[in-house]
Design a protein around this motif. Structure first.
Motif, mmCIF file in Angstrom:
data_model
loop_
_atom_site.group_PDB
_atom_site.id
_atom_site.type_symbol
_atom_site.label_atom_id
_atom_site.label_comp_id
_atom_site.label_asym_id
_atom_site.label_seq_id
_atom_site.Cartn_x
_atom_site.Cartn_y
_atom_site.Cartn_z
ATOM 1 N N ASP A 136 0.796 -1.226 0.000
ATOM 2 C CA ASP A 136 0.000 0.000 0.000
ATOM 3 C C ASP A 136 0.830 1.278 0.000
ATOM 4 O OD1 ASP A 136 0.965 -0.463 2.548
ATOM 5 O OD2 ASP A 136 -0.832 0.259 3.569
ATOM 6 N N ILE A 137 2.152 1.172 -0.011
ATOM 7 C CA ILE A 137 3.002 2.363 -0.075
ATOM 8 C C ILE A 137 3.218 2.728 -1.536
ATOM 9 C CG2 ILE A 137 5.241 3.354 0.524
ATOM 10 C CD1 ILE A 137 5.442 1.332 2.787
ATOM 11 N N THR A 138 3.100 4.001 -1.857
ATOM 12 C CA THR A 138 3.249 4.444 -3.249
ATOM 13 C C THR A 138 4.399 5.432 -3.384
ATOM 14 O OG1 THR A 138 1.637 6.212 -2.909
ATOM 15 C CG2 THR A 138 0.799 4.113 -3.755
ATOM 16 N N VAL A 139 4.808 5.655 -4.619
ATOM 17 C CA VAL A 139 5.872 6.608 -4.947
ATOM 18 C C VAL A 139 5.271 8.007 -5.071
ATOM 19 C CG1 VAL A 139 7.538 7.292 -6.726
ATOM 20 C CG2 VAL A 139 7.261 4.870 -6.120
ATOM 21 N N THR A 140 5.889 8.966 -4.401
ATOM 22 C CA THR A 140 5.392 10.352 -4.464
ATOM 23 C C THR A 140 6.334 11.290 -5.211
ATOM 24 O OG1 THR A 140 6.360 10.830 -2.291
ATOM 25 C CG2 THR A 140 4.045 10.110 -2.346
ATOM 26 N N GLN A 141 7.626 10.959 -5.269
ATOM 27 C CA GLN A 141 8.591 11.790 -5.987
ATOM 28 C C GLN A 141 9.681 10.916 -6.572
ATOM 29 O OE1 GLN A 141 10.329 15.049 -3.705
ATOM 30 N NE2 GLN A 141 8.527 15.132 -2.383
ATOM 31 N N ILE A 142 10.221 11.332 -7.714
ATOM 32 C CA ILE A 142 11.402 10.694 -8.299
ATOM 33 C C ILE A 142 12.338 11.800 -8.780
ATOM 34 C CG2 ILE A 142 12.309 9.275 -10.173
ATOM 35 C CD1 ILE A 142 9.866 7.592 -10.108
ATOM 36 N N HIS A 143 13.615 11.682 -8.420
ATOM 37 C CA HIS A 143 14.630 12.622 -8.887
ATOM 38 C C HIS A 143 15.784 11.821 -9.482
ATOM 39 C CE1 HIS A 143 12.717 16.034 -6.851
ATOM 40 N NE2 HIS A 143 12.525 15.212 -5.829
ATOM 41 N N THR A 144 16.179 12.159 -10.684
ATOM 42 C CA THR A 144 17.242 11.410 -11.374
ATOM 43 C C THR A 144 18.418 12.296 -11.755
ATOM 44 O OG1 THR A 144 16.127 11.711 -13.503
ATOM 45 C CG2 THR A 144 15.615 9.702 -12.274
ATOM 46 N N ILE B 254 14.062 8.496 -4.450
ATOM 47 C CA ILE B 254 12.620 8.240 -4.498
ATOM 48 C C ILE B 254 12.028 8.516 -3.130
ATOM 49 C CG2 ILE B 254 10.923 6.368 -4.520
ATOM 50 C CD1 ILE B 254 12.000 5.417 -7.069
ATOM 51 N N ALA B 255 10.942 9.283 -3.130
ATOM 52 C CA ALA B 255 10.178 9.514 -1.904
ATOM 53 C C ALA B 255 8.895 8.708 -1.967
ATOM 54 C CB ALA B 255 9.868 11.003 -1.744
ATOM 55 N N SER B 256 8.410 8.328 -0.787
ATOM 56 C CA SER B 256 7.251 7.442 -0.722
ATOM 57 C C SER B 256 6.141 8.054 0.122
ATOM 58 C CB SER B 256 7.659 6.090 -0.138
ATOM 59 O OG SER B 256 8.179 6.242 1.170
ATOM 60 N N SER B 257 4.960 7.457 0.035
ATOM 61 C CA SER B 257 3.776 7.987 0.694
ATOM 62 C C SER B 257 3.834 7.882 2.211
ATOM 63 C CB SER B 257 2.527 7.276 0.171
ATOM 64 O OG SER B 257 2.624 5.872 0.376
ATOM 65 N N ASP B 258 4.792 7.135 2.759
ATOM 66 C CA ASP B 258 4.960 7.077 4.213
ATOM 67 C C ASP B 258 6.120 7.949 4.669
ATOM 68 O OD1 ASP B 258 6.968 5.530 3.124
ATOM 69 O OD2 ASP B 258 6.836 3.940 4.639
ATOM 70 N N ASP B 259 6.469 8.945 3.844
ATOM 71 C CA ASP B 259 7.536 9.915 4.129
ATOM 72 C C ASP B 259 8.927 9.300 4.075
ATOM 73 O OD1 ASP B 259 5.897 12.177 4.428
ATOM 74 O OD2 ASP B 259 5.455 11.648 6.509
#
Length: 253
Positions: free
Chosen positions: A18-26, A33-38
């Motif tokens: 149930d955790i999702t990806v909120t940001q991606i920086h390359t 990668i940032a996730s929905s649980d901080d």
């Protein structure tokens, strides 16, 4: 029969669905990668793309389950693999997860002093370091041998293929977590099975699975502050990335 993929599969399968990806920086040196649980995870960027990309536009991965993006760690396109390892670390190196599994903060939250605590331990010992860390040799001056293995060679380094010949005879082996990205980690742990083996760096998952796979000590970087990490990497905070998190470690009993 075990497979080199077993360690990757365990790290991926343990990520909650149930955790999702909120940001991606390359951009820059690190994939993040940032996730929905901080959570926020890092992995060394290897812009090696001989194989077709799975994630042609990384921004399209935002909103996807973190576990699905973590599966990119198994890609033979190393740019994809860096994104996948960052996703793995966004979960495993979340401070709450790492501390719950027994990881503790390192005494010094300073990357340049990573090797200093080992100086008395490696005195008179044979040491190998996978990855060229410019500050390592000065930190361990009393080692009987100090062998640096690197894919992008500096003067005095061994090519990384020397691992097959050198590692079985070492007393201490330090392995950069970036070896997860290029898929050499399982083999390096096997070759270093007779040594005290330390897997270290921001690309390293804070997971006891690495100890079960052969590591003696795991040193990772744990953060739950994605925005603060971006500020640190961009030079907008005094202590850089260390204003956003802390180095943590776990050793076999």
């Amino acid at each position: 029969m075990t497979s080199p993929w077993d360690l990757y599969d365990q790290l991926i399968d343990e990520i909650p669905s149930d955790i999702t990806v909120t940001q991606i920086h390359t951009d820059g040196k690190w994939r993040r990668i940032a996730s929905s649980d901080d959570g926020v995870g890092m992995a060394f960027g290897m812009n090696v793309q001989s194989r077709p990309r799975i994630a042609d536009d990384p921004s399209e991965l935002i909103g996807r389950p973190l576990r699905d993006v973590a599966a990119l760690a198994k890609s033979w396109n190393f740019e994809d693999a860096g994104i996948g390892m960052a996703a793995i670390n966004a979960y495993h190196s979340h401070p709450e997860v790492a501390l719950a599994r027994g990881f503790t903060p390192c005494e010094e939250n300073n990357w340049a002093r990573t090797f200093h605590p080992y100086a008395p331990l490696v005195a008179g010992k044979r040491v190998a370091i996978i990855g060229h860390f410019p500050f390592a040799a000065a930190a361990m001056p009393d080692a009987a041998e100090l062998n640096i293995l690197e894919r992008n060679l500096f003067e005095g380094d061994y090519p990384d293929s020397a691992c097959e010949y050198l590692l079985p005879d070492m007393d201490y082996v330090f392995i950069s977590g970036s070896a997860f990205v290029n898929k050499t980690m399982p083999r390096l742990l096997t070759l270093a099975s007779n040594a005290h083996t330390v897997v270290l760096g921001p690309s390293t998952p804070a997971s006891p699975a690495l100890l079960h796979a052969g590591a003696t000590t795991v040193i990772s970087f744990a953060s739950a502050h994605p925005a603060r990490l971006e500020d640190g990497l961009a030079g907008r905070s005094l202590r850089g990335m260390y204003d956003a998190g802390a180095r943590v470690q776990l050793s076999r009993a």
